[in-house]
Design an enzyme around this catalytic site. Structure first.
Site, mmCIF file in Angstrom:
data_model
loop_
_atom_site.group_PDB
_atom_site.id
_atom_site.type_symbol
_atom_site.label_atom_id
_atom_site.label_comp_id
_atom_site.label_asym_id
_atom_site.label_seq_id
_atom_site.Cartn_x
_atom_site.Cartn_y
_atom_site.Cartn_z
ATOM 1 C CE1 TYR A 1 35.488 13.080 -15.386
ATOM 2 C CE2 TYR A 1 34.887 11.844 -13.423
ATOM 3 C CZ TYR A 1 35.615 11.964 -14.599
ATOM 4 O OH TYR A 1 36.478 10.972 -14.972
ATOM 5 N N PRO B 1 36.289 10.812 -22.930
ATOM 6 C CG PRO B 1 36.516 8.860 -21.673
ATOM 7 C CD PRO B 1 35.843 10.201 -21.673
ATOM 8 C CG HIS C 1 35.404 9.981 -17.809
ATOM 9 N ND1 HIS C 1 35.197 8.804 -17.128
ATOM 10 C CD2 HIS C 1 36.723 9.984 -18.124
ATOM 11 C CE1 HIS C 1 36.337 8.140 -17.033
ATOM 12 N NE2 HIS C 1 37.284 8.835 -17.628
ATOM 13 C CB SER D 1 39.916 0.561 -10.251
ATOM 14 O OG SER D 1 38.659 0.119 -9.780
ATOM 15 C CB SER E 1 44.236 6.180 -18.062
ATOM 16 O OG SER E 1 43.356 5.176 -17.618
ATOM 17 C CD GLN E 2 47.334 -1.476 -17.907
ATOM 18 O OE1 GLN E 2 48.028 -2.308 -18.437
ATOM 19 N NE2 GLN E 2 47.029 -1.544 -16.618
#
Length: 626
Positions: free
Chosen positions: A88, A101, A328, A444, A544-545
């Site tokens: 980032y 997002p 984010h 994660s 991504s889920q």
């Protein structure tokens, strides 16, 4: 990303283990395995030699590994700061679309202007309730992992950055500022954006939190103030939508004036932003609403009604288009989901309390933030506006609700829904482009102290074998063989997922080795200059889920110019896909990708139904285009 469960607990995730450091040998072997089928033979031969040299006994790899081991001893999380900067803070791209997002709420039916303000007051009330949970001795229930390796407690640190952090732009690197100082008072105000103007709205007055009726009164005052033409100031928020270096330069120009310094300070220290948007037009399809959340539809609509550096911006459109845009760097999507689900459930479960009598009798008026704009600032605003317009035109977004089946059908096949959908994404990409590419799926690592994410590399050799059998070898491969290959692809995906969530994947480790070499001021090792390493980090498919239990969906943009963003939300009988790409790339097309994805999902269902008879999905679920 594995799904979460929650249980009330006083433990805030302290006492979690430290992130492990994989062995150098394991990471280098896995790196070659992940890349071999994505490279030409010539590229791979070269990479294999470079990797062998890097991992040789007594070589540079072993030296860097030993330094990383020391770092692991001395830090709560050996990769966290490296990862945060790389992912980032060092990234110079504009935040909207490229990084931030959005969660898109169900469309609200506001019949009159007051309805949107009532919704906003109710939402702010929920935010204050949630903030109290966070502040009261960290009383938020601890998350526990579900899915793979269920039941493990997860680190909760990200939650405590939702309303207390700020991304400060810098010329070369940004800074994630956290308000944890006991010297600085807790923020007791939010910023309300309305018609590109910014207003300070105190939510605590005389040590008392404003009730919903007071919040509504204050919002009504703000709307009235924003409508005053002669008071209107330039849309300074546009500057935050620019590239990070450009915004850092613009901010330093603004900082020359004390009026601007005061306004910036109020925004940077607020709890969150509430953006009261004007109506955007007649068509409010899921795709349109997703784009409105991500970029506000540019200068002519609500593009200037934002401040992108703030982690949480709640958008409430007069036409019912609502959601939240998040910066984010302080937290992951799953934390955003947990917070927004709490808020939406709060709003459904606790009726609007606009009748409560006890209120702060004399409410001080909200304050408009003032800006002194020199000709230089006006010029910068024009430049930022032009770039935002280009970004708006460039984004090719497609929200698709796949109704033929969902999570339950996949589970009946005794397959992981996440792994199954990842294989379907590989099949879609292969159908569109005739090859596989480096793929990112966030995993994660919150099982560990200060854990954020690592990468599941979904473009496995097993996935390639399966997608080839479903396309090039469609006629020459039997259904039984295809089914075996599908099982193989799903098993490989599941195995890599477990590696990633237990801290044993390769991306963070390679990043750590690269960064520690830089810190030691040694020449960049050849492995990190090699073409294969560059290819490995060009995530043409970024996935991504983001599952939800409330009706809403997440969306984001691609991370490279010729790439796709693919976010998915598996429900019991349908799957929501948010697919994005850039129109300026001749190689990509979101509609074409969605078409190939749907075809692949139907083919995979038919294959499973043939080979596992008796597990057909419900007939009533039929494909509908939204």
């Amino acid at each position: 990303m594995p799904v979460l469960d929650r249980e009330p607990s006083k433990d805030s995730g302290d006492g979690l283990p430290k992130l492990p450091l994989p062995s150098l040998k394991d990471t280098l072997e896995m790196y070659l395995r992940c890349m071999k089928h994505l490279l030409t033979q010539e590229q791979f031969d070269k990479t294999q030699n470079i990797v062998k040299q890097f991992g040789a006994p007594g070589g540079v790899g072993e030296l860097l590994q030993s330094k990383l081991m020391e770092r692991r001893e001395n830090k709560a999380n050996w990769v966290y700061s490296y990862w945060l900067n790389d992912m980032y803070l060092n990234n110079r791209l504009a935040l909207p679309v490229n990084s931030s997002p959005a969660m898109v709420f169900p469309n609200q039916n506001f019949r009159a202007p007051i309805d949107s303000l009532r919704f906003a007051a109710h939402l702010i009330s929920g935010v204050l309730e949630y903030k109290t949970l966070l502040d009261c001795s960290r009383a938020l229930p601890v998350d526990y992992a579900r899915g793979q390796l269920a039941g493990t407690p997860l680190c909760m640190e990200q939650y405590y950055r939702l309303f207390t952090s700020y991304r400060l732009p810098g010329p070369e690197s940004d800074t994630l500022v956290a308000q944890e100082s006991s010297v600085m008072p807790e923020p007791e105000h939010i910023i309300v954006a309305c018609k590109n103007q910014f207003f300070v709205m105190d939510v605590v007055i005389n040590f008392r939190r404003l009730n919903e009726r007071d919040l509504l009164t204050q919002l009504q005052k703000i709307v009235k103030m924003a409508e005053s033409e002669e008071e209107r100031l330039p849309p300074i928020g546009l500057l935050t939508s620019d590239g990070r270096t450009e915004w850092a330069e613009s901010r330093s120009v603004l900082m020359r004036e004390s009026t601007n310094r005061d306004s910036l300070d109020m925004i940077e220290r607020c709890l969150c932003l509430v953006c009261l948007d004007d109506s955007s037009g007649p068509e409010l399809s899921d795709t349109t609403r997703a784009m409105l959340m991500l970029h506000g539809d540019g200068v002519a609509k609500n593009g200037g009604n934002r401040w992108y550096d703030k982690p949480m911006q709640f958008v409430i459109g007069a036409d019912g288009c609502c959601g939240v845009v998040c910066e984010h760097s302080p937290f992951e999507g799953i934390v955003l989901v947990q917070c927004t689900e709490y808020l939406l459930k709060y709003m459904i479960g606790s009726p609007s309390k606009l009748v409560r009598a006890a209120s702060v009798s004399e409410l001080p008026a909200p304050r408009r933030l003032r800006w002194k704009c020199t000709p230089e600032v006006h010029k910068l605003l024009t430049s930022s506006a032009d770039k935002l317009q280009r970004l708006v035109r460039n984004l090719d977004m497609n929200i698709h609700k796949f109704y033929d089946y969902g999570r339950e059908f996949i589970k009946k096949q005794k397959m992981s829904p996440d792994a199954y959908i990842q294989v379907a994404l590989q099949l879609a990409f292969y159908r569109c482009h005739g090859r596989l590419v480096s793929t990112y799926e966030s995993a994660s690592i919150r099982r560990f102290q200060e854990g954020r994410v690592d990468n599941i590399r979904s473009a496995t050799p097993e996935a390639l074998a399966f997608v080839k059998a479903m396309t090039d070898g469609k006629l020459s491969t039997s259904d039984t063989e295809k089914m075996e290959m599908l099982q193989g692809a799903i098993n490989a995906q599941t195995k890599y997922t477990i590696l990633a969530i237990t801290g044993m994947a390769i991306d963070n480790h390679l990043l750590g080795l690269r960064e520690i070499a830089h810190e030691m001021k040694i020449d960049k090792p050849e492995i990190f200059k090699d073409e294969a390493y560059l290819i490995s980090n060009q995530f043409i498919l970024s996935t991504s889920q983001v599952p939800t239990t409330v009706e809403m969906f997440c969306c984001y943009g691609p991370v490279v110019p010729n790439g796709y963003g693919a976010c998915y939300n598996p429900q019991s009988d349908h799957i929501v896909f948010s697919v994005s790409s850039f129109r300026e790339s001749p190689q990509t097309c979101s509609a074409e990708f969605v078409k190939c994805l749907v075809q692949g999902l139907l083919d995979m269902r038919d294959l499973c139904s043939k080979c596992n008879s008796g597990s057909k999905p419900n007939e009533q679920g039929k494909e509908r285009v939204n």
